[in-house]
Design an enzyme around this catalytic site. Structure first.
Site: not given
Length: 447
Positions: A63, A69, A72, A153, A305, A326, A375, A402
């Site tokens: 890109c 940006c 990324c 993108c 979650y 949740e 999670d 994550c």
């Protein structure tokens, strides 16, 4: 390389100390010239001025605006090295924060992608205007809210270019005002798109600082011509906030949702639904979570979650009973619908905070679990929740994360509460960026 993918070099000071220098866009192995931008006591930040000798891992970004940006952060690093970096990031967190000796002995090879491009099924494009008054859409520059105009993108789903051009042209043609964060004025804030990779269904949701979009019928008619268009809506967000979506959606045309599949499980996805952005890798991630859960058909499972029930419904095929928790009411409503459309009857969902629902159900109703799956968001699990999980004494705990740092913190706490790490899988869910997903299997130490 640091936790966000920045290069870390060292410079000698006059008093003989070695100071760490964090440089965005620098790669391990580069020889560079950098300009200091911020000085702290123990380290400094700098910007890359010149690459004197490039690293063998440095590649030309696909890109043209990859560097400014914020979408990324690793396009300038070869994909093989990206995978190596992410695997090591998890390993280092488990060792340094989690207190695990030789975590590499427990870790499987990282699960990457054959094609690490055009994988995202969801995009949120901020909308603004440049100095000439022309409409711009794209992504924010790193750590700012300055929009980098991005007509194309490479990590978004193919077809987004056509949608964004259609909306941009409409805003320009009808002189629709765009949102200004400083003055809290202007109408159009963001354009949200979702694509069902399996079904081909497309959703467009326009986030506005108002209750009505002028000439909406014109835009709807134009968007309807795009193959796969299934749902067109507006989302009302009149709050002075960085949060993208408001609580209210109004459908302008089509369905209130699109559908997609992970494996053979079908999901309805609304504008407000949480749904993993990389469907190819999500299948691998959930397969690994299911493998680690090691269900034989008679187990009771709690999925904390749970979002719109993605993992819950995956697990339900091999469990006797699954309970999902949740905090977002709309997500639980979606989860119940998703169970219904798949004909799954052995799941039950609760609305509320996991750290409140599970302890209450355990103390008041004596619920138990053979396996618990969590999670959580980036901040990880609440201490009360971890204590309750330990009190319930499930045979296994599967932690989907994550954020390797909060994962490692919680793994350490679970170790103090009697659980040990058995296996670790790292999944590259966010190719070209610094984030990574991890699945960890923990079991009771006495079993």
């Amino acid at each position: 390389m640091g936790t966000d993918g920045e290069g870390i070099g060292h410079v000698a000071t006059e008093d003989g100390r070695s100071i760490a220098v964090f440089v965005k866009d620098a790669v391990m192995g580069d020889t560079i010239r950098a300009a200091i931008t911020k000085v702290k006591k123990q380290y400094v930040y700098a910007r890359l001025v010149e690459v004197i000798k490039p690293s063998p891992y440095r590649v030309e970004p696909k890109c043209p605006v990859a560097r400014p940006c914020g979408g990324c952060t690793l396009q300038h690093v070869s994909y093989e090295k990206q995978l190596d970096y992410k695997w090591n990031k998890v390993k280092n967190c488990l060792s340094r924060i989690g207190g695990i000796e030789h975590p590499e002995d427990l870790m499987e090879p990282i699960i990457g992608m054959e094609n690490p491009w055009n994988y995202r099924n969801k995009a949120q494009f901020p909308v603004g205007r440049d100095k000439e008054g022309k409409v711009v859409t794209g992504f924010y520059a790193g750590r700012t809210h300055t929009i980098i105009d991005t007509p194309h993108c490479d990590i978004q789903a193919e077809g987004n270019d056509t949608i964004i051009k259609c909306v941009r042209d409409f805003l320009q043609e009808y002189n629709i005002s765009t949102y200004d964060e400083e003055t809290h004025t202007g109408l159009m804030r963001h354009i949200l798109t979702r694509v069902g990779f399996t079904t081909g269904e497309i959703m467009v949701c326009l986030i506005i600082n108002g209750t009505k979009l002028p000439h909406a019928d014109v835009l709807v008619e134009r968007l309807r011509q795009i193959d796969g268009m299934t749902s067109i809506s507006i989302n009302i967000n009149q709050d002075k906030t960085n949060r993208i979506l408001g609580d209210t959606c109004k459908t302008l045309w089509g369905q209130d949702y699109i559908t997609d599949y992970i494996g053979d499980v079908k999901y309805q996805i609304s504008p407000l639904s949480f749904y993993q952005v990389n469907p190819v890798q999500t299948k691998k991630l959930y397969d690994k979570a299911l493998e680690y859960a090691d269900l034989q058909g008679g187990e009771t499972v709690w999925d904390l979650y749970c979002g719109i029930g993605t993992i819950s419904l995956f697990l339900s095929k091999k469990a006797a009973k699954v309970y999902g928790v949740e905090i977002v009411p709309q997500a639980i409503a979606d989860a119940k619908v998703n169970a219904q459309i798949n004909g799954i009857e052995n799941v039950q969902f609760f609305v509320g905070k996991a750290e409140e629902v599970l302890p209450a159900e355990y103390k008041e109703h004596g619920v138990y679990a053979d396996v618990i799956v969590v999670d959580p968001p980036r901040k990880g699990c609440d201490e009360t929740l971890l204590q309750t999980i330990a009190d319930m004494q499930p045979k296994r705990m599967v932690y989907v994360s994550c954020d390797p740092a909060t994962l490692a913190r919680d793994v350490k706490r679970m170790g103090e509460l009697g659980y040990q790490v058995e296996k670790v899988a790292v999944v590259d869910q966010f190719c070209q960026g610094g984030h990574v997903e991890t699945v960890v299997l923990m079991s009771k130490k006495d079993t």
